[in-house]
Design a protein around this motif. Structure first.
Motif, PDB file in Angstrom:
ATOM      1  N   CYS A 152       0.833  -1.200   0.000  1.00 65.83           N
ATOM      2  CA  CYS A 152       0.000   0.000   0.000  1.00 65.83           C
ATOM      3  C   CYS A 152       0.868   1.251   0.000  1.00 65.83           C
ATOM      4  N   VAL A 153       0.323   2.316  -0.566  1.00 65.52           N
ATOM      5  CA  VAL A 153       1.008   3.600  -0.532  1.00 65.52           C
ATOM      6  C   VAL A 153       1.150   4.070   0.910  1.00 65.52           C
ATOM      7  N   ASN A 154       0.102   3.891   1.696  1.00 63.79           N
ATOM      8  CA  ASN A 154       0.092   4.166   3.125  1.00 63.79           C
ATOM      9  C   ASN A 154      -1.019   3.331   3.745  1.00 63.79           C
ATOM     10  N   CYS A 155      -1.277   3.513   5.010  1.00 64.51           N
ATOM     11  CA  CYS A 155      -2.231   2.622   5.680  1.00 64.51           C
ATOM     12  C   CYS A 155      -3.689   2.933   5.373  1.00 64.51           C
ATOM     13  N   LEU A 156      -3.967   3.889   4.487  1.00 62.46           N
ATOM     14  CA  LEU A 156      -5.333   4.117   3.999  1.00 62.46           C
ATOM     15  C   LEU A 156      -5.538   3.589   2.590  1.00 62.46           C
ATOM     16  N   ASP A 157      -4.521   3.008   2.017  1.00 55.33           N
ATOM     17  CA  ASP A 157      -4.556   2.595   0.607  1.00 55.33           C
ATOM     18  C   ASP A 157      -5.210   1.224   0.451  1.00 55.33           C
ATOM     19  N   TRP A 158      -6.476   1.127   0.865  1.00 57.61           N
ATOM     20  CA  TRP A 158      -7.248  -0.104   0.766  1.00 57.61           C
ATOM     21  C   TRP A 158      -8.716   0.259   0.929  1.00 57.61           C
ATOM     22  N   GLN A 159      -9.606  -0.686   0.636  1.00 62.39           N
ATOM     23  CA  GLN A 159     -11.042  -0.422   0.696  1.00 62.39           C
ATOM     24  C   GLN A 159     -11.716  -1.334   1.712  1.00 62.39           C
ATOM     25  N   VAL A 160     -12.562  -0.729   2.543  1.00 60.41           N
ATOM     26  CA  VAL A 160     -13.320  -1.467   3.558  1.00 60.41           C
ATOM     27  C   VAL A 160     -14.217  -2.500   2.886  1.00 60.41           C
ATOM     28  N   GLY A 161     -14.184  -3.726   3.378  1.00 60.53           N
ATOM     29  CA  GLY A 161     -15.034  -4.783   2.852  1.00 60.53           C
ATOM     30  C   GLY A 161     -14.507  -5.460   1.605  1.00 60.53           C
ATOM     31  N   ILE A 162     -13.439  -4.937   1.037  1.00 60.11           N
ATOM     32  CA  ILE A 162     -12.845  -5.529  -0.163  1.00 60.11           C
ATOM     33  C   ILE A 162     -11.486  -6.144   0.153  1.00 60.11           C
ATOM     34  N   HIS A 163     -10.670  -5.403   0.883  1.00 58.60           N
ATOM     35  CA  HIS A 163      -9.322  -5.860   1.185  1.00 58.60           C
ATOM     36  C   HIS A 163      -9.189  -6.298   2.645  1.00 58.60           C
ATOM     37  N   GLY A 164      -8.358  -7.306   2.857  1.00 60.54           N
ATOM     38  CA  GLY A 164      -7.766  -7.523   4.159  1.00 60.54           C
ATOM     39  C   GLY A 164      -6.488  -6.725   4.217  1.00 60.54           C
ATOM     40  N   ILE A 165      -6.035  -6.414   5.437  1.00 59.35           N
ATOM     41  CA  ILE A 165      -4.787  -5.665   5.558  1.00 59.35           C
ATOM     42  C   ILE A 165      -3.875  -6.332   6.579  1.00 59.35           C
ATOM     43  N   ARG A 166      -2.595  -6.192   6.321  1.00 57.10           N
ATOM     44  CA  ARG A 166      -1.554  -6.647   7.241  1.00 57.10           C
ATOM     45  C   ARG A 166      -0.616  -5.479   7.480  1.00 57.10           C
ATOM     46  N   ILE A 167      -0.428  -5.105   8.747  1.00 54.79           N
ATOM     47  CA  ILE A 167       0.417  -3.961   9.058  1.00 54.79           C
ATOM     48  C   ILE A 167       1.689  -4.409   9.777  1.00 54.79           C
ATOM     49  N   GLU A 168       2.734  -3.627   9.582  1.00 54.65           N
ATOM     50  CA  GLU A 168       3.987  -3.805  10.313  1.00 54.65           C
ATOM     51  C   GLU A 168       4.352  -2.471  10.945  1.00 54.65           C
ATOM     52  N   PHE A 169       4.828  -2.533  12.199  1.00 57.35           N
ATOM     53  CA  PHE A 169       5.167  -1.303  12.907  1.00 57.35           C
ATOM     54  C   PHE A 169       6.121  -1.631  14.047  1.00 57.35           C
ATOM     55  N   LYS A 170       6.705  -0.583  14.625  1.00 59.99           N
ATOM     56  CA  LYS A 170       7.532  -0.735  15.815  1.00 59.99           C
ATOM     57  C   LYS A 170       6.773  -0.186  17.010  1.00 59.99           C
ATOM     58  N   ASN A 171       6.719  -0.982  18.079  1.00 60.32           N
ATOM     59  CA  ASN A 171       6.000  -0.525  19.260  1.00 60.32           C
ATOM     60  C   ASN A 171       6.826   0.499  20.034  1.00 60.32           C
ATOM     61  N   GLU A 172       6.284   0.931  21.162  1.00 59.03           N
ATOM     62  CA  GLU A 172       6.933   2.002  21.913  1.00 59.03           C
ATOM     63  C   GLU A 172       8.315   1.608  22.452  1.00 59.03           C
ATOM     64  N   LYS A 173       8.607   0.306  22.473  1.00 65.05           N
ATOM     65  CA  LYS A 173       9.923  -0.169  22.898  1.00 65.05           C
ATOM     66  C   LYS A 173      10.852  -0.452  21.720  1.00 65.05           C
ATOM     67  N   GLY A 174      10.375  -0.158  20.524  1.00 65.37           N
ATOM     68  CA  GLY A 174      11.194  -0.357  19.343  1.00 65.37           C
ATOM     69  C   GLY A 174      11.149  -1.769  18.786  1.00 65.37           C
ATOM     70  N   HIS A 175      10.264  -2.620  19.296  1.00 64.13           N
ATOM     71  CA  HIS A 175      10.146  -3.998  18.830  1.00 64.13           C
ATOM     72  C   HIS A 175       9.249  -4.063  17.595  1.00 64.13           C
ATOM     73  N   HIS A 176       9.632  -4.882  16.635  1.00 62.59           N
ATOM     74  CA  HIS A 176       8.865  -5.036  15.401  1.00 62.59           C
ATOM     75  C   HIS A 176       7.625  -5.871  15.667  1.00 62.59           C
ATOM     76  N   ARG A 177       6.474  -5.408  15.196  1.00 67.31           N
ATOM     77  CA  ARG A 177       5.211  -6.108  15.404  1.00 67.31           C
ATOM     78  C   ARG A 177       4.418  -6.146  14.096  1.00 67.31           C
ATOM     79  N   THR A 178       3.564  -7.154  13.955  1.00 61.75           N
ATOM     80  CA  THR A 178       2.655  -7.272  12.812  1.00 61.75           C
ATOM     81  C   THR A 178       1.261  -7.634  13.315  1.00 61.75           C
ATOM     82  N   ALA A 179       0.262  -7.325  12.511  1.00 60.87           N
ATOM     83  CA  ALA A 179      -1.118  -7.684  12.844  1.00 60.87           C
ATOM     84  C   ALA A 179      -1.932  -7.652  11.559  1.00 60.87           C
ATOM     85  N   THR A 180      -3.048  -8.374  11.560  1.00 63.14           N
ATOM     86  CA  THR A 180      -3.885  -8.433  10.352  1.00 63.14           C
ATOM     87  C   THR A 180      -5.361  -8.474  10.707  1.00 63.14           C
ATOM     88  N   TYR A 181      -6.169  -7.976   9.789  1.00 62.35           N
ATOM     89  CA  TYR A 181      -7.615  -8.192   9.792  1.00 62.35           C
ATOM     90  C   TYR A 181      -8.013  -8.726   8.419  1.00 62.35           C
TER      91      TYR A 181
END
Length: 284
Positions: A152-181
């Motif tokens: 995605c271009v950014n975390c809004l670059d998808w459509q509700v009800g059409i796409h699933g999304i998987r995000i990657e980010f660093k938490n407040e401690k700098g640890h890499h995390r992922t999550a999906t819907y």
């Protein structure tokens, strides 16, 4: 790595949408998010293509039934053993209450993947107690295959009800995390894009204040799914057409195609692919 596909306990959640609390709304991020040239367009080779069939859901029921009865695992199924990222979801009762949903983003051969995640999603989802034998008759099982991943271009670059999304980010401690819907989650919860991403960050363990600047650091992929659900009653009807070794439903004589009831045959031909034109509502 295994991932869960729903947030919390599957109930609707009211979000404190901190990240969208300004007058410009979607301009918090790129105002050109989800450009028409890319977002929501179904590749031509996917419009008429369906990997799923009902036997995959019946196989998950078969695996769980044998597991809960301490029986030998069922034999090899007859559906394709091609590799896909996949999720197995269990729901229960007339209100289709979530009981477990776990899967993997690693392309996994379907025979071993569905065998593994049918059990993991039923017994290892940390949000729920393990499914018990007495619950079997009230269960619904859905299988989701994840297809056509795109950055995605950014975390809004998808459509509700059409796409699933998987995000990657660093938490407040700098640890890499992922999550999906999966695609149906935002629809069922009534969330817009920003609410979905914020909730997904919380699900992924981010506890700090969510600012527009932090949202712009989130890496996002979108994907489509093919999804099909069946009930335990459908499974019992199908397996009732076969012999019942072990006093259960497992076919001890090797792989054999399930004899699908007519209404399930129709459902298989009309597999709910979460593409444009489909509502994306979870039907398990």
């Amino acid at each position: 790595m295994a991932s869960s596909c729903f947030g919390g306990n599957g109930k609707k959640t009211k979000m404190n949408t901190t990240a969208q609390s300004n007058d410009k709304g979607m301009s918090l991020l790129n105002p050109k998010a989800c450009p028409k040239s890319s977002c929501g367009q179904v590749p031509n080779d996917r419009k008429k293509f369906s990997v799923l069939n009902a036997e995959m859901c019946y196989f998950c029921f078969d695996v769980l039934y044998c597991y809960l009865h301490n029986l030998d695992a069922p034999g090899l199924p007859t559906f394709t053993n091609n590799a896909y990222p996949l999720f197995v979801t269990w729901k229960t009762g007339k209100d289709l209450r979530l009981r477990g949903c776990i899967g993997t983003f690693v392309a996994t051969p379907l025979h071993s993947g569905l065998r593994e995640y049918a059990i993991i999603s039923a017994t290892k989802d940390s949000r729920f107690s393990p499914i018990k034998l007495e619950e079997m008759s009230r269960l619904y099982c859905s299988v989701s295959l994840l297809l056509n991943f795109e950055d995605c271009v950014n975390c809004l670059d998808w459509q509700v009800g059409i796409h699933g999304i998987r995000i990657e980010f660093k938490n407040e401690k700098g640890h890499h995390r992922t999550a999906t819907y999966l695609p149906e989650v935002s629809m069922e919860q009534g969330w817009d894009q920003l609410q979905t991403v914020e909730n997904l960050l919380r699900k992924g363990g981010y506890k700090a204040h969510i600012t527009p600047a932090f949202m712009e650091t989130v890496v996002c992929q979108r994907y489509y799914t093919e999804k099909l659900a069946v009930s335990y009653q459908d499974f019992a009807t199908v397996k009732g057409c076969e012999t019942k070794p072990h006093n259960g439903f497992s076919n001890a004589h090797g792989p054999k195609p399930y004899a699908l009831p007519t209404h399930v045959q129709n459902q298989t031909r009309k597999t709910d692919r979460t593409f444009p034109g489909k509502c994306g509502k979870h039907d398990s």
